[in-house]
Structures are given as structure tokens and as C-alpha cells.
Design a protein around this motif. Sequence first.
Motif, PDB file in Angstrom:
ATOM      1  N   ASP A 130       0.714  -1.076   0.020  1.00 51.35           N
ATOM      2  CA  ASP A 130       0.034  -0.020  -0.005  1.00 51.35           C
ATOM      3  C   ASP A 130       0.816   1.352  -0.096  1.00 51.35           C
ATOM      4  N   LEU A 131       1.915   1.360   0.780  1.00 55.60           N
ATOM      5  CA  LEU A 131       2.777   2.477   0.998  1.00 55.60           C
ATOM      6  C   LEU A 131       4.152   2.002   1.025  1.00 55.60           C
ATOM      7  N   VAL A 132       4.922   2.885   0.405  1.00 56.62           N
ATOM      8  CA  VAL A 132       6.269   2.565   0.688  1.00 56.62           C
ATOM      9  C   VAL A 132       7.086   3.879   1.517  1.00 56.62           C
ATOM     10  N   TYR A 133       7.521   3.861   2.297  1.00 59.94           N
ATOM     11  CA  TYR A 133       8.476   4.497   3.021  1.00 59.94           C
ATOM     12  C   TYR A 133      10.086   4.556   2.250  1.00 59.94           C
ATOM     13  N   ASN A 134      10.174   5.805   1.621  1.00 59.12           N
ATOM     14  CA  ASN A 134      11.387   5.525   0.425  1.00 59.12           C
ATOM     15  C   ASN A 134      12.753   6.175   1.122  1.00 59.12           C
ATOM     16  N   ARG A 135      13.467   5.193   1.213  1.00 53.43           N
ATOM     17  CA  ARG A 135      14.963   5.575   1.867  1.00 53.43           C
ATOM     18  C   ARG A 135      16.037   5.728   0.792  1.00 53.43           C
ATOM     19  N   LEU A 136      15.720   5.328  -0.542  1.00 51.11           N
ATOM     20  CA  LEU A 136      16.508   5.589  -1.594  1.00 51.11           C
ATOM     21  C   LEU A 136      17.043   6.822  -2.072  1.00 51.11           C
ATOM     22  N   THR A 137      18.359   6.602  -2.696  1.00 51.56           N
ATOM     23  CA  THR A 137      18.949   7.722  -3.083  1.00 51.56           C
ATOM     24  C   THR A 137      18.778   8.138  -4.487  1.00 51.56           C
ATOM     25  N   ASP A 138      18.270   7.167  -5.313  1.00 53.96           N
ATOM     26  CA  ASP A 138      18.020   7.269  -6.542  1.00 53.96           C
ATOM     27  C   ASP A 138      16.719   7.982  -6.617  1.00 53.96           C
ATOM     28  N   PHE A 139      16.864   9.309  -6.732  1.00 54.14           N
ATOM     29  CA  PHE A 139      15.813  10.296  -6.475  1.00 54.14           C
ATOM     30  C   PHE A 139      14.605  10.137  -7.633  1.00 54.14           C
ATOM     31  N   ASP A 140      14.989   9.763  -8.834  1.00 56.09           N
ATOM     32  CA  ASP A 140      14.089   9.885  -9.846  1.00 56.09           C
ATOM     33  C   ASP A 140      13.836   8.349 -10.299  1.00 56.09           C
ATOM     34  N   LEU A 141      14.093   7.350  -9.422  1.00 52.45           N
ATOM     35  CA  LEU A 141      13.799   6.024  -9.450  1.00 52.45           C
ATOM     36  C   LEU A 141      14.128   5.395 -11.081  1.00 52.45           C
ATOM     37  N   SER A 142      15.459   5.988 -11.549  1.00 55.70           N
ATOM     38  CA  SER A 142      15.960   5.702 -13.031  1.00 55.70           C
ATOM     39  C   SER A 142      16.703   4.352 -13.098  1.00 55.70           C
ATOM     40  N   GLU A 143      17.189   3.789 -12.055  1.00 59.08           N
ATOM     41  CA  GLU A 143      18.029   2.586 -12.112  1.00 59.08           C
ATOM     42  C   GLU A 143      17.349   1.459 -12.317  1.00 59.08           C
ATOM     43  N   PRO A 144      17.574   0.392 -12.868  1.00 59.23           N
ATOM     44  CA  PRO A 144      17.165  -0.607 -13.492  1.00 59.23           C
ATOM     45  C   PRO A 144      16.412  -1.539 -12.439  1.00 59.23           C
ATOM     46  N   GLY A 145      17.112  -1.578 -11.316  1.00 63.34           N
ATOM     47  CA  GLY A 145      16.640  -2.360 -10.012  1.00 63.34           C
ATOM     48  C   GLY A 145      15.542  -1.720  -9.382  1.00 63.34           C
ATOM     49  N   HIS A 146      15.131  -0.648  -9.800  1.00 62.09           N
ATOM     50  CA  HIS A 146      13.863   0.152  -9.196  1.00 62.09           C
ATOM     51  C   HIS A 146      12.874   0.188 -10.097  1.00 62.09           C
ATOM     52  N   ALA A 147      12.646  -0.611 -11.341  1.00 58.92           N
ATOM     53  CA  ALA A 147      11.754  -0.583 -12.374  1.00 58.92           C
ATOM     54  C   ALA A 147      10.538  -0.859 -11.555  1.00 58.92           C
ATOM     55  N   ALA A 148      10.173  -1.756 -10.825  1.00 62.79           N
ATOM     56  CA  ALA A 148       8.875  -2.326 -10.346  1.00 62.79           C
ATOM     57  C   ALA A 148       8.373  -1.012  -9.673  1.00 62.79           C
ATOM     58  N   LEU A 149       9.033  -0.423  -8.717  1.00 61.95           N
ATOM     59  CA  LEU A 149       8.700   0.496  -7.780  1.00 61.95           C
ATOM     60  C   LEU A 149       8.279   1.723  -8.669  1.00 61.95           C
ATOM     61  N   ARG A 150       9.208   1.889  -9.662  1.00 61.06           N
ATOM     62  CA  ARG A 150       8.666   3.196 -10.572  1.00 61.06           C
ATOM     63  C   ARG A 150       7.628   3.031 -11.217  1.00 61.06           C
ATOM     64  N   GLN A 151       7.437   1.711 -11.835  1.00 60.06           N
ATOM     65  CA  GLN A 151       6.101   1.286 -12.632  1.00 60.06           C
ATOM     66  C   GLN A 151       4.819   1.707 -11.632  1.00 60.06           C
ATOM     67  N   ALA A 152       4.926   1.166 -10.279  1.00 65.97           N
ATOM     68  CA  ALA A 152       3.813   1.200  -9.470  1.00 65.97           C
ATOM     69  C   ALA A 152       3.682   2.644  -8.936  1.00 65.97           C
ATOM     70  N   TYR A 153       4.544   3.269  -9.007  1.00 66.90           N
ATOM     71  CA  TYR A 153       4.455   5.080  -8.461  1.00 66.90           C
ATOM     72  C   TYR A 153       3.752   5.771  -9.907  1.00 66.90           C
ATOM     73  N   GLU A 154       4.186   5.385 -10.732  1.00 68.65           N
ATOM     74  CA  GLU A 154       3.653   6.030 -12.205  1.00 68.65           C
ATOM     75  C   GLU A 154       2.261   5.615 -12.511  1.00 68.65           C
ATOM     76  N   ALA A 155       1.900   4.559 -12.093  1.00 63.16           N
ATOM     77  CA  ALA A 155       0.585   4.194 -12.263  1.00 63.16           C
ATOM     78  C   ALA A 155      -0.364   4.588 -10.981  1.00 63.16           C
ATOM     79  N   GLY A 156       0.342   5.307  -9.882  1.00 62.50           N
ATOM     80  CA  GLY A 156      -0.529   5.815  -8.997  1.00 62.50           C
ATOM     81  C   GLY A 156      -1.116   4.570  -7.965  1.00 62.50           C
ATOM     82  N   ALA A 157      -0.357   3.244  -8.235  1.00 63.80           N
ATOM     83  CA  ALA A 157      -0.684   2.222  -7.506  1.00 63.80           C
ATOM     84  C   ALA A 157      -0.091   2.049  -6.075  1.00 63.80           C
ATOM     85  N   VAL A 158       0.749   2.898  -5.813  1.00 67.03           N
ATOM     86  CA  VAL A 158       1.384   2.761  -4.259  1.00 67.03           C
ATOM     87  C   VAL A 158       1.486   4.268  -3.775  1.00 67.03           C
TER      88      VAL A 158
END
Length: 425
Positions: A234-262
Motif C-alpha cells: 500500500d505505502l512505501v517509506y522511501n529511503r532510496l537515493t535514486d531520487f528519480d527511480l531511474s536505476e534498472p533495479g527500481h523498475a517495479a517501484l517506478r512502474q507502480a508509482y507512475e501508475a498511482g498504485a502505491v
Amino acid sequence: MNLSDSLNLGCACKTLDAMRLRRELERNPGLSGLGAGLQDSHPHLFANTTVFIDAGTCDTLARAVAAIERVAALPGYQAEALAHAPAIAQHNLGPLGVFMGYDFHLGEHGPRLIEINTNAGGAFLNAALARAHRSCCAAMDEALKLGPQAPDLDASFSGMFRAEWRLQRGDATWRTVLIVDDAPQAQYLAPEFAMARAWFRAQGLLAEVADPGELVWRDGALWHPALPADHPVDLVYNRLTDFDLSEPGHAALRQAYEAGAVVLTPHPRAHALLAHKRNLIALSDPDRLAQWGANEADRALLQQVVPLTETVTADQAEALWTRRRQLFFKPGSGYGGKAAYRGDKLTRRVWDEILANGSYVAQALVPPSERLVTVDGEEKHLKMDLRAYTYQGQIQLLAARLYAGQTTNFRTPSGGFSPVAVLPA
């Protein structure tokens, strides 16, 4: 010299109650042994002294934070900040960003803003630390009466996260939360992740610490194997320093965020609007702020609090090099003092790297103030800065960091996080 300066520079009293700190760190179930473990694994995480500020300084900090966030809400400011930001920062799903961190030095003419952080670490640790110091004098006794209490901070933190949820999800039921960072168990502040997980569980939520690579984007929802199979994230408390979620390993989180799913907090938009170092250029320029509609009082206050900041460009290289001793150089998307340099420490090799990078800003140098401490039985002065943890433009908690060297670190004997005591007017 006022009373707070006198105490900071002349009082080396050790006010930390180590046993009370251990109890505060282990308040929630599942944290048994955390305090004792930190003494071995993080010997320089906590200072044993208190930092003092006067009521006027505290008021200036609060007014500065509120003024910056009013300015950051202006359409002209946002258009300027977002014009240079990645596409993902254009998403505005409602949340503001938890635990904004405003870092200050105490200069000759009051507090001066050094930088703003969107994923400022240490809030849970400093909440425990603030409740674990004892009085050493009458001034300290009065200051402790104004300090944060456990119920106050718990209610403030809870209200903040629940406000973030409501801003995006309204009255929907909130069931799960992940604290996310790359290789979280290897991070220096991994113990705080455990504290956050226990705290969320005490709020009645299903909470886990996770690496973003473990996340799965499937069927319009974000999933993690540690959660029940029928419970998406439901919610992610984000402590990443990849501030734009551009790294490949962050793809799932980026997709969920862009879709408004999290619900992601803090998020790329908050970083683009507040934490990118280029924003300091605008915040230190009263003429530009006036063009955007900032009121006179806010402009005057920010001119006082925000050191003049300018872009590092090739055509200004020689002029900046000549003035380097009065400047501090920082990368635009930097954090934690990484790749940041005092101008008087620069070599030509590093200067060429700064110019080649293309994202640096130069900020007028504001030397940090100092705090007297005892190291191995000898008194010495350490540098210090102040951090205001904030939400919605209001300060929740003040903390200091004591250190030696160019930038803050947790490698200095008798250094580390220190509570801030506000002396009554």
C-alpha cells in the motif's frame, strides 16, 4: 555571546543517559538488544552532549522552513524547478513527502540554510535520543521541559504518515507498508529501518524492510514476498537515493508509482521541488522570488537565511576559481556530503572534475559553529550543524550532528547525533 553560545563553547558536560537511551531504542516489541548492539556496531552514532540554541534561533528556523515551502508552492517557482527535472517528477499524486530535512549552520548572523533533503535519515533515532538526556544545570533543566516527549512525537509521526495516505487514497483502508532501500541490511542506518518497522507494526500495520529488487509489479499492483499473498504493497517509506527511480533495479517501484498504485513518500516530485541543489539558486535570489509573487517578508527572510548560490559553468570557471576560498561546491543531486568540497581544499584535478560534471552549484561558505566535547579525557571543539525534521512546513524535531572534517560523518569520537535543547526566552 548569548547563553546558548556560552554553553556550546564552554560546557562539556555529558548529559546522555546510556541506559535510558537503550530503553528508548528498544521501546517497541522485537527490538530487544538493539541498543546494546549499536554501542558495538555504531560507536560514533550518538554524541553524549546536548546542543543548545536560543528561542530566537528556533523561531527563525521555523519561519524559514515555512517561508521556503510557501515559495515552493508558487506556480512560477514550480515551473522553473520542474523544467529541469526528469519526467517522473511531473507526477503529482497528492503526498508531500515525509521527514523533510532542512540542514543549517549557525552563522555569525543566525542560522543559514546549507541544504534540503527529501529522505533525511535519523528521525526515529533522534526521537529516542531526545528523550534520553538528563539535566546538568539549571539552564538544561528549563530546556528539557520544552523538549519532545514520547507521546508527542509518536502522534506527530503517525499523523504525518496517515496524512500522506489520505492525500492519495482518501478513506481507503491502509494495511501494508515497506521501508525500502538498496541492500537495506548493509546500510549504515539499517538499525533505524528496524525501528521504523517495529513502529509501523505498533500502529497496526503489516510492515517489512525491503530491497527494491524484491518488488514485483503485477496485475496493476505492487507485491513483496514477505507480505501475505493477497496483500499488495500500500505505502512505501522511501529511503532510496535514486531520487528519480531511474536505476534498472527500481523498475517495479517506478512502474507502480507512475501508475498511482502505491503511495510513495518521499517521492521524485518532492526532491525536484525542494532538495535539488539548483533550487538554492532561486531561494537565494530575492528578485527572482519577487517575480514569482513571493511576499516581501518571505523574500527578506530567505535573503537572510539562504546563502547566495550560483551555477558552476565553464564561462564562470576562472571567476569561481579565484573566489573559491569563499565558496562551497556541491553536485546538484548530491546527498550526505558526497562529492562536496570546500573551495579552500580544492585541487586543480578536482576542479576539472567539477567543471566536467556540469551539475555543480557554488554556495557562499558559511563555516559551521562548534560544540565543546570531551574526547578521551581531553576537551576539544567539534563542528556542528542543525537538522530540522519537518512535515507540511512545520518542524517536528530538531537534532544536531557533531563531527570533524569537511562534512558531517559518523566516524568522529564523541561526535554523532546530538539532541537540541531550546533555551526559553
